[in-house]
Design an enzyme around this catalytic site. Structure first.
Site, PDB file in Angstrom:
ATOM      1  N   ASP A  86       3.016   1.598 -11.639  1.00  0.00           N
ATOM      2  CA  ASP A  86       1.797   2.393 -11.729  1.00  0.00           C
ATOM      3  C   ASP A  86       1.928   3.638 -10.855  1.00  0.00           C
ATOM      4  OD1 ASP A  86       0.945   1.855  -9.057  1.00  0.00           O
ATOM      5  OD2 ASP A  86      -0.077   0.024  -9.680  1.00  0.00           O
ATOM      6  N   MET A 138     -11.315   1.858  -5.215  1.00  0.00           N
ATOM      7  CA  MET A 138     -11.674   2.852  -6.237  1.00  0.00           C
ATOM      8  C   MET A 138     -13.112   3.318  -6.045  1.00  0.00           C
ATOM      9  SD  MET A 138      -9.780   0.993  -9.474  1.00  0.00           S
ATOM     10  CE  MET A 138     -10.233  -0.670  -8.953  1.00  0.00           C
ATOM     11  N   THR A 154      -2.289  -6.259   0.073  1.00  0.00           N
ATOM     12  CA  THR A 154      -3.316  -5.439  -0.553  1.00  0.00           C
ATOM     13  C   THR A 154      -3.772  -4.337   0.402  1.00  0.00           C
ATOM     14  OG1 THR A 154      -5.378  -5.496  -1.803  1.00  0.00           O
ATOM     15  CG2 THR A 154      -5.276  -6.872   0.174  1.00  0.00           C
ATOM     16  N   ALA A 155      -4.300  -3.264  -0.150  1.00  0.00           N
ATOM     17  CA  ALA A 155      -4.671  -2.093   0.654  1.00  0.00           C
ATOM     18  C   ALA A 155      -5.670  -2.444   1.741  1.00  0.00           C
ATOM     19  CB  ALA A 155      -5.241  -0.997  -0.255  1.00  0.00           C
ATOM     20  N   LYS A 158      -1.960   4.956 -14.374  1.00  0.00           N
ATOM     21  CA  LYS A 158      -3.344   5.176 -14.790  1.00  0.00           C
ATOM     22  C   LYS A 158      -4.008   6.065 -13.752  1.00  0.00           C
ATOM     23  CE  LYS A 158      -3.993   0.593 -16.898  1.00  0.00           C
ATOM     24  NZ  LYS A 158      -4.605   0.931 -18.175  1.00  0.00           N
ATOM     25  N   PRO A 181       0.786  -1.236   0.000  1.00  0.00           N
ATOM     26  CA  PRO A 181       0.000   0.000   0.000  1.00  0.00           C
ATOM     27  C   PRO A 181       0.818   1.287   0.000  1.00  0.00           C
ATOM     28  CG  PRO A 181       0.032  -0.965   2.184  1.00  0.00           C
ATOM     29  CD  PRO A 181       0.708  -1.955   1.290  1.00  0.00           C
ATOM     30  N   GLY A 236      -0.175  -2.294  -3.946  1.00  0.00           N
ATOM     31  CA  GLY A 236      -1.006  -3.329  -3.354  1.00  0.00           C
ATOM     32  C   GLY A 236      -0.594  -4.705  -3.816  1.00  0.00           C
ATOM     33  N   ASP A 237      -1.590  -5.526  -4.165  1.00  0.00           N
ATOM     34  CA  ASP A 237      -1.372  -6.895  -4.624  1.00  0.00           C
ATOM     35  C   ASP A 237      -1.827  -6.992  -6.073  1.00  0.00           C
ATOM     36  OD1 ASP A 237      -1.338  -9.594  -5.138  1.00  0.00           O
ATOM     37  OD2 ASP A 237      -2.463 -10.183  -3.364  1.00  0.00           O
TER      38      ASP A 237
END
Length: 465
Positions: free
Chosen positions: A249, A384, A332-333, A271, A226, A303-304
């Site tokens: 990213d 998101m 992951t977050a 992105k 994260p 994250g993952d």
């Protein structure tokens, strides 16, 4: 950093030291390893210093420092163990143009002497800016244990052989050769036969690497976690250390990119949700392009990569091009965020499952089984979800969700500027709009921060009213 680490050229130049006691001897044991001309000024030098002078290892002047004594010196050490005398001789050295170190006086020194691992010409300097000498000694001991004793000899001989190795292509192939020599074939040759075996070993090893079949590149699809570098896995850290190319990213933090190999090419393939973005097809092509050149490519995702990371498309691109790949999972977050609010994703008698959902997909706002999610006790981690918050809120309320269901938003999970906002489903919007969050955020539906959490870390709804 308050001190910028450099290696000073001292070969054939003067280093002057003032002092003749224990502090002076400690510095001289290190200084005499150099090829500098060492001068010591002391009215009463220790027997050891007098012995070194008799052996021609240094020049001893049996008096205190006077103006002009530090002329043309690149470095000057004040090691008199007397504050007044050290200040006096330091002023003289400054006037003579030398860089000055006053032993045990960090504030008034122009440079500091680090702890050193000596495998000349391989030298490792460890400094803590005077804050933690014990740490420097521990790091030194750890590095000493890892580096072969013969490394210095191998480095000196290897230096003379570098032009011959230019027959190998730059990048991974050349690095593999040198790694094989310094940490495998070279130490074995010195240990079994001696230094005389090093050149024949180099020649045989080079022939072996020239004749080796050219290897295709490789792609590591790596989860960067994260944002906190300490949450990076060891396998991810090792992949970054070997990478020729890192394609990352936009959510990967600068602190993590700093861990990549210095020579690696760093490419931003970021992105932005509902904003400028590199097309996924272009990212796939970029990965394949660099891997086909024989490079070790790290595709670095926050994250993952297995969670909303477009992983399958990138794997398919590698498979189509015949490129080997490996997935290195990350934290992951949702896992980091739930830990930071003192909760767990599942709990006995509350929820036996948890949903990871996204607020929007390639077609717009993402639809889900809202009726099932609206049941009491359900928990979801929503990725998101900032821009889709009103849509999610409406769907859940429409399907009978309790308006008082707790909702927690965590911005910049695990980073120094992390922010936690506690609210309810009925107030999710306009709370998010008022918060004006700029960083990435994850939303927990059905979870509130544990009451014992520090109140200063959590912003309630009223903060945005």
């Amino acid at each position: 950093m308050d001190h910028f680490p450099v290696f000073m050229a001292v070969a054939g130049r003067r280093i002057v030291l003032s002092g003749g006691g224990d502090a002076a001897m400690a510095k001289l044991r290190l200084i005499m390893k150099t090829t500098a001309h060492v001068s010591v000024f002391a009215e009463d030098a220790s027997p050891e210093i007098q012995g070194w002078a008799a052996e021609g290892k240094l020049t001893l002047v049996n008096r205190a420092v006077e103006p002009g004594d530090a002329m043309c010196a690149v470095l000057f050490y004040a090691a008199n163990e007397d504050d007044a005398e050290d200040a006096r001789v330091a002023a003289i050295a400054h006037a003579d143009g030398a860089k000055v170190n006053i032993v045990d006086n960090l504030a008034d020194s122009q440079f500091i002497t680090p702890a050193i691992v000596d495998r000349d010409p391989v030298v490792v300097a460890i400094g803590t800016e005077g804050a933690a000498p014990v740490v420097a000694r521990k790091v030194k001991a750890d590095i000493e244990a890892q580096l072969p004793v013969s490394l210095g000899v191998l480095a000196r001989i290897g230096k003379t052989f570098r032009s011959a190795v230019e027959v190998l292509p730059m990048g991974a192939k050349r690095r593999t050769f040198w790694s094989d020599f310094y940490f495998n074939a070279g130490p074995k040759a010195v240990e079994s036969v001696g230094q005389s075996a090093v050149i024949p070993t180099l020649e045989a090893l080079l022939d072996k690497h020239i004749m080796a079949t050219e290897k295709a590149g490789h792609v590591d699809l790596v989860g960067a976690g994260p944002g906190d570098p300490e949450l990076l896995t060891l396998k991810a850290r090792n992949a970054l250390d070997k990478a020729d190319v890192v394609i990352h990213d936009r959510l990967v933090t600068p602190e993590i990119l700093e861990l990549a190999r210095r020579e690696a090419v760093i490419i931003d393939a970021g992105k932005t949700g509902f904003g400028p973005a590199m097309a996924q097809g272009d990212i796939d092509a970029l990965i394949v392009e660099h891997a086909l050149k024989g490079h070790h490519v790290v595709r670095l995702k926050a994250g993952d990569p297995t969670v909303f990371g477009r992983l399958d498309e990138e794997i398919d691109a590698c498979d189509a091009a015949g490129i080997s790949w490996r997935v290195v999972p990350g934290i992951t977050a949702a896992s980091a965020a739930v830990a930071n609010i003192g909760q767990s994703l599942t709990k006995r008698n509350r929820n036996s499952s948890v949903r990871f959902i996204t607020g929007h997909d390639t077609k717009g706002y993402a639809d889900h089984d809202w009726r099932a999610l609206a049941q009491n006790g359900e928990v979801a981690a929503i990725y998101m979800g900032k821009k889709s918050a009103r849509f999610i809120q409406g769907r859940l309320l429409m399907h009978g969700a309790d308006p008082a269901t707790p909702v927690t938003i965590i911005e910049n999970v695990s980073r120094t500027d992390q922010q936690i906002i506690a609210t309810t489903l009925s107030d999710l919007e306009p709370t998010l709009t008022r918060a004006n969050l700029r960083g990435p955020a994850i939303t927990f539906y059905g979870l509130a921060p544990r009451a014992a959490m520090d109140a200063a870390d959590t912003l309630p709804l009223e903060e945005f009213a």
